[in-house]
Design a protein around this motif. Structure first.
Motif, short mmCIF file in Angstrom:
data_model
loop_
_atom_site.label_atom_id
_atom_site.label_comp_id
_atom_site.label_asym_id
_atom_site.label_seq_id
_atom_site.Cartn_x
_atom_site.Cartn_y
_atom_site.Cartn_z
N PHE A 177 -16.68 31.17 36.34
CA PHE A 177 -17.24 29.99 36.63
C PHE A 177 -19.24 29.85 37.40
O PHE A 177 -18.65 31.43 37.69
N GLY A 178 -18.99 28.37 37.09
CA GLY A 178 -20.63 28.88 38.11
C GLY A 178 -21.46 28.76 37.20
O GLY A 178 -21.09 28.15 35.08
N ALA A 179 -23.22 28.03 37.32
CA ALA A 179 -24.39 27.61 36.30
C ALA A 179 -24.69 29.62 35.22
O ALA A 179 -24.76 30.01 36.70
N GLY A 180 -24.85 29.22 34.77
CA GLY A 180 -25.66 30.14 33.09
C GLY A 180 -24.15 31.38 33.18
O GLY A 180 -25.10 31.75 32.89
N VAL A 181 -23.18 30.87 33.91
CA VAL A 181 -22.56 32.60 34.34
C VAL A 181 -22.27 33.01 32.72
O VAL A 181 -21.93 31.71 31.77
N SER A 182 -22.05 33.91 32.38
CA SER A 182 -21.10 33.81 30.80
C SER A 182 -19.81 35.31 30.99
O SER A 182 -20.41 35.91 32.42
N PHE A 183 -19.79 35.82 29.89
CA PHE A 183 -18.44 36.52 29.62
C PHE A 183 -19.18 38.24 29.60
O PHE A 183 -20.78 37.67 28.80
N GLU A 184 -19.20 39.66 30.29
CA GLU A 184 -19.86 40.58 28.92
C GLU A 184 -19.94 40.68 27.38
O GLU A 184 -18.81 39.87 26.94
N LYS A 185 -20.42 40.49 26.76
CA LYS A 185 -20.30 40.18 25.50
C LYS A 185 -18.86 41.07 24.62
O LYS A 185 -18.53 40.31 23.75
N SER A 186 -19.05 42.20 25.14
CA SER A 186 -17.64 42.94 24.56
C SER A 186 -16.56 42.22 24.92
O SER A 186 -15.58 41.94 24.28
N PHE A 187 -16.44 41.16 25.76
CA PHE A 187 -15.30 40.55 26.85
C PHE A 187 -15.37 39.46 25.87
O PHE A 187 -14.78 38.27 25.82
N VAL A 458 -5.26 28.86 42.37
CA VAL A 458 -6.09 28.13 41.95
C VAL A 458 -7.75 28.87 41.87
O VAL A 458 -8.17 30.00 42.76
N ARG A 459 -8.59 28.64 40.15
CA ARG A 459 -9.69 29.32 40.46
C ARG A 459 -10.97 28.76 40.78
O ARG A 459 -10.88 27.54 39.49
N MET A 460 -11.93 28.37 41.16
CA MET A 460 -12.70 27.48 41.06
C MET A 460 -14.25 28.00 41.12
O MET A 460 -14.08 29.07 41.89
N ASP A 461 -16.00 27.49 40.61
CA ASP A 461 -16.40 28.73 41.49
C ASP A 461 -16.86 28.25 42.88
O ASP A 461 -16.23 27.34 43.80
N THR A 462 -17.85 28.57 43.89
CA THR A 462 -17.86 29.11 44.99
C THR A 462 -18.93 28.04 45.56
O THR A 462 -19.86 27.14 44.45
#
Length: 467
Positions: A177-187, A458-462
Motif C-alpha cells: 500500500f501507498g504512493a509509489g510502492v511496488s513489490f520486489e521484482k522477484s515477487f 484489515v490492511r490499509m496504508d498508514t
C-alpha cells in the motif's frame, strides 16, 4: 513543401496532413512553393469558399470543423439554472456536494444526473455524483483515481478456518500500500493488460507503461484496503448455498498511472475552454469528436482495465497462498464513464464514486474499516441512471478527522467489533464516515441486498497518524 512550413502558417493536427497532400498535388501541377503557400493562406482565411470541390475541399472541410469547434468551446456558457435531478438520502448530504452537483447540471453538455446518499464534496463532480453528458467526457467527472473499483472473492472455507494471526501474515506478505510502492521484482506479478498494444498508441501511455508495470498488483493510500472477513449469505445466491464463508474484499484503483492520465487530460480540457465559468473550471470537458476526447477515452478505459488487473493479482496471490480457488467473485468499478442509453438518447454517464446498478447487476457497497459491506443487486432505476452509492461516504474531511478524533475512541470502536487493523490512519476512522446502514436504507429502490461482509483483519496504508 514540408510540414514545418505548413505548421508555421498555423495549421494544426489533421489539417497539416491534408495541407501537405493538397500542396503535393499543386506542386505536380507546376506551382511554385510561394504560390502554394499563398493558396494555403487563402484557404485558411476563408475555408467556406473551398468547400464545394477541388484540391482544397478536404482541407477546407477540416478547417471549417475546427473553427466551429473552437467557437463552440469559447461560447460555452453555463445554464442560468441547473437541470432537475434526483437526490437519494438528502438528509445525509452536505450542502457543498449539492452546490457542486448544481454546477455540473448547469453545463451546456449535461443532460441528466443524480446524487447518491453517500455523496460528499470532491474535485469538480462531487463524490457520489452521477452525470450524463452529450458527446463529451469530463476527466474530473471520472476522478483522479480512474477505474477505482471493488472486488470480493468468496472462498470455499469456513470463516474460522483462518486465524487472525494467519490472516495478518498473509496480508503483510501479499499486499502493498501507498504512493509509489511496488513489490520486489522477484515477487512482482504480470498481467495481460501490460501487454496490450494500446500502450503504444499515445505518448502519455508509452511514458507511463513502466510505472504501471512496476506498481501492478498493489494498492494506493487513503481509503484503499484489502481485508479478510465473513460473508453471510441468507439464502442461496451467487452460485452458493446459504451460509457463512471466508471472503476477501479489496478496494483499489489505477495507482500513479491513472492519476497522471487524469491530470494530463484535465489540463487539456481546461485549455480547450479558457472562458469557462471559474465555478465549473474543474468540470472542463473533452468533446468526443476531437483527438483529445478520443485519446482520453482510450486512456481512461485502459486505466480501468489496469485497476481491475490489480485486483486480479491481489486475489490470486491470497487464494493461491490458501491453496484454494474462489467459489464466487463479485466486482465493479465506480470511477469511470460509460456509454449508456438514457431515455431516447445515447449519452456518456460519469459515475464518480457511484456503483453501476442496472437491473440484475451485482455490485459491492463497502462500509468503513470496521463496518460491514454489502453485496447488492441493481434494480435499474432510470431516475438514478441505474446507479447506487459506492460506499458509506465521508461525513468528516480527512483533516477534520485527524484533528478531532481521539485514537483511543477509534481503537475502542475496532475492539468492540473484533477488527484487527494493519496500517490505517485516524483520517480513515469509522467515525469519519456516515453509518453504512443509513446509506443502504436510503437506496432501497436502487439495489437489493444479497449478502453482508463483516471485516475481521484489515490492511490499509498508514495515515497522517496511525490508529
Amino acid at each position: 513543401m514540408n510540414g514545418k512550413q505548413i505548421t508555421k502558417l498555423g495549421f494544426e493536427k489533421k489539417a497539416i496532413k491534408l495541407a501537405l497532400a493538397a500542396a503535393g498535388q499543386r506542386e505536380k501541377a507546376g506551382l511554385s512553393r510561394h504560390e502554394i503557400l499563398d493558396e494555403l493562406q487563402a484557404v485558411q482565411a476563408n475555408p467556406q469558399a473551398y468547400l464545394t470541390g477541388g484540391v482544397y475541399a478536404e482541407l477546407a472541410t477540416e478547417l471549417t470543423s475546427q473553427q466551429e469547434a473552437q467557437q463552440a468551446r469559447q461560447t460555452a456558457a453555463l445554464r442560468p439554472t441547473p437541470l432537475p435531478y434526483r437526490v437519494w438520502g438528502e438528509d445525509l448530504i452536505e450542502p457543498g456536494a449539492r452546490t457542486q452537483m448544481d454546477v455540473a447540471m448547469q453545463l451546456p453538455i449535461s443532460r441528466a444526473g443524480a446524487l447518491m446518499p453517500d455523496a460528499h464534496v470532491g474535485y469538480g463532480l462531487p463524490i457520489g455524483g452521477v452525470l450524463a453528458t452529450q458527446d463529451a467526457v469530463i476527466p474530473y467527472g471520472v476522478g483522479v483515481d480512474i477505474g477505482c473499483s471493488m472486488r470480493l472473492s468468496v472462498l470455499p472455507l469456513k470463516p474460522d478456518s483462518l486465524t487472525t494471526d494467519e490472516a495478518r501474515k498473509l496480508l503483510l506478505k501479499h499486499t502493498r500500500f501507498g504512493a509509489g510502492v511496488s513489490f520486489e521484482k522477484s515477487f512482482r506479478g504480470d498481467h495481460e493488460v501490460l501487454h496490450e498494444g494500446t500502450w503504444r498508441d499515445q505518448p502519455v501511455l508509452r511514458h507511463l507503461h513502466d510505472k504501471a508495470a512496476e506498481q501492478i498488483g498493489t494498492s494506493g493510500s487513503g481509503n484503499h484496503f484489502v481485508e479478510f472477513g465473513t460473508l453471510t449469505l441468507p439464502q442461496a445466491d451467487l452460485g452458493l448455498e446459504a451460509g457463512e464463508y471466508l471472503a476477501v474484499l479489496s478496494h483499489s484503483g489505477s495507482r500513479g498511472f491513472g492519476a497522471q492520465v487524469a491530470n494530463h487530460f484535465t489540463k487539456l480540457a481546461q485549455a480547450l475552454h479558457p472562458t469557462l465559468d471559474p465555478a465549473a473550471r474543474k468540470l472542463a470537458w473533452l468533446p468526443l469528436d476531437t483527438e483529445e476526447g478520443q485519446a482520453y477515452w482510450q486512456a481512461m478505459n485502459l486505466a480501468g482495465r489496469y485497476a481491475l488487473a490489480n485486483h486480479d493479482l491481489i486475489h490470486a496471490r491470497l487464494a493461491r497462498a490458501l491453496g484454494v480457488q474462489p467459489a464466487a467473485s463479485v466486482g465493479n468499478s465506480h470511477n469511470l464513464a460509460w456509454r449508456q442509453r438514457v431515455g431516447e438518447h445515447d449519452l456518456i454517464v460519469h459515475r464518480k464514486g457511484a456503483t453501476p446498478a442496472e437491473q440484475g447487476q451485482l455490485g459491492l457497497i463497502p462500509g468503513s474499516m470496521a463496518d460491514p459491506g454489502f453485496v447488492v443487486r441493481g434494480r435499474g432505476n432510470p431516475d438514478a441512471l441505474a446507479s447506487a452509492s459506492h460506499g458509506a461516504g465521508r461525513q468528516m474531511g480527512r483533516k477534520a478527522a485527524a484533528n478531532t478524533l481521539a485514537k483511543r475512541d477509534v481503537q475502542a470502536y475496532l475492539r468492540e467489533r473484533g477488527v484487527t487493523l494493519i496500517g490505517g490512519g485516524i483520517d480513515e476512522a469509522p467515525q469519519a464516515y456516515k453509518r453504512i446502514e443509513n446509506v443502504i436504507a436510503r437506496q432501497g429502490d436502487l439495489v437489493d441486498v444479497v449478502a453482508q461482509f463483516t471485516p475481521r483483519v484489515v490492511r490499509m496504508d498508514t495515515g497522517s497518524e496511525d490508529v
